[in-house]
Scaffold this active site. Sequence first.
Site, PDB file in Angstrom:
ATOM      1  N   ASP A 159      -5.759  -3.311  -2.680  1.00 23.78           N
ATOM      2  CA  ASP A 159      -7.053  -3.994  -2.663  1.00 23.78           C
ATOM      3  C   ASP A 159      -7.245  -4.846  -3.914  1.00 23.78           C
ATOM      4  O   ASP A 159      -7.754  -5.964  -3.844  1.00 23.78           O
ATOM      5  CB  ASP A 159      -8.201  -2.995  -2.542  1.00 23.78           C
ATOM      6  CG  ASP A 159      -8.273  -2.340  -1.175  1.00 23.78           C
ATOM      7  OD1 ASP A 159      -7.584  -2.808  -0.243  1.00 23.78           O
ATOM      8  OD2 ASP A 159      -9.023  -1.345  -1.043  1.00 23.78           O
ATOM      9  N   ASN A 177       0.818  -1.207   0.000  1.00 26.31           N
ATOM     10  CA  ASN A 177       0.000   0.000   0.000  1.00 26.31           C
ATOM     11  C   ASN A 177       0.853   1.258   0.000  1.00 26.31           C
ATOM     12  O   ASN A 177       0.490   2.247  -0.638  1.00 26.31           O
ATOM     13  CB  ASN A 177      -0.934   0.006   1.210  1.00 26.31           C
ATOM     14  CG  ASN A 177      -2.039  -1.017   1.096  1.00 26.31           C
ATOM     15  OD1 ASN A 177      -2.347  -1.497   0.012  1.00 26.31           O
ATOM     16  ND2 ASN A 177      -2.637  -1.363   2.209  1.00 26.31           N
ATOM     17  N   GLU A 179       0.250  -8.843   4.362  1.00 25.35           N
ATOM     18  CA  GLU A 179       0.389  -9.667   3.155  1.00 25.35           C
ATOM     19  C   GLU A 179       0.433 -11.143   3.514  1.00 25.35           C
ATOM     20  O   GLU A 179       0.970 -11.956   2.773  1.00 25.35           O
ATOM     21  CB  GLU A 179       1.685  -9.285   2.429  1.00 25.35           C
ATOM     22  CG  GLU A 179       1.726  -7.845   2.006  1.00 25.35           C
ATOM     23  CD  GLU A 179       3.106  -7.418   1.531  1.00 25.35           C
ATOM     24  OE1 GLU A 179       4.087  -8.138   1.774  1.00 25.35           O
ATOM     25  OE2 GLU A 179       3.193  -6.349   0.917  1.00 25.35           O
TER      26      GLU A 179
END
Length: 112
Positions: A11, A2, A37
Amino acid sequence: MNDQFGHQTGDEVLKEFVRLSSRVISANDYIGRWGGEEFIIITKDELPQAEELAEYLKASISRHSFGHAGKLSASFGVTAYTPGDTAETIVRRVDEGLYMSKGQGRNRITVL
């Protein structure tokens, strides 16, 4: 991810990972996001088949292009229930395997 590509790309990667995974896990298997993750797969398969599933997923992820994020890798910790195990001992063991895989350069599978 991110931080590098933004939450929207993160996403999308998660959604694509689920699509890839759902092609190979059976209706009796469960997959969930463990954190960041990290994912957990619970299967009724024996250890050799669970390791084979992890190998297949790792290879599928490595070959796949995740849009803006490009090529990614996956590390796995794999374990099986042994008599006397609790949910806590199983999770601790698989988590240890995952960290060992990541510590050895990622894109690896550690079976404990």
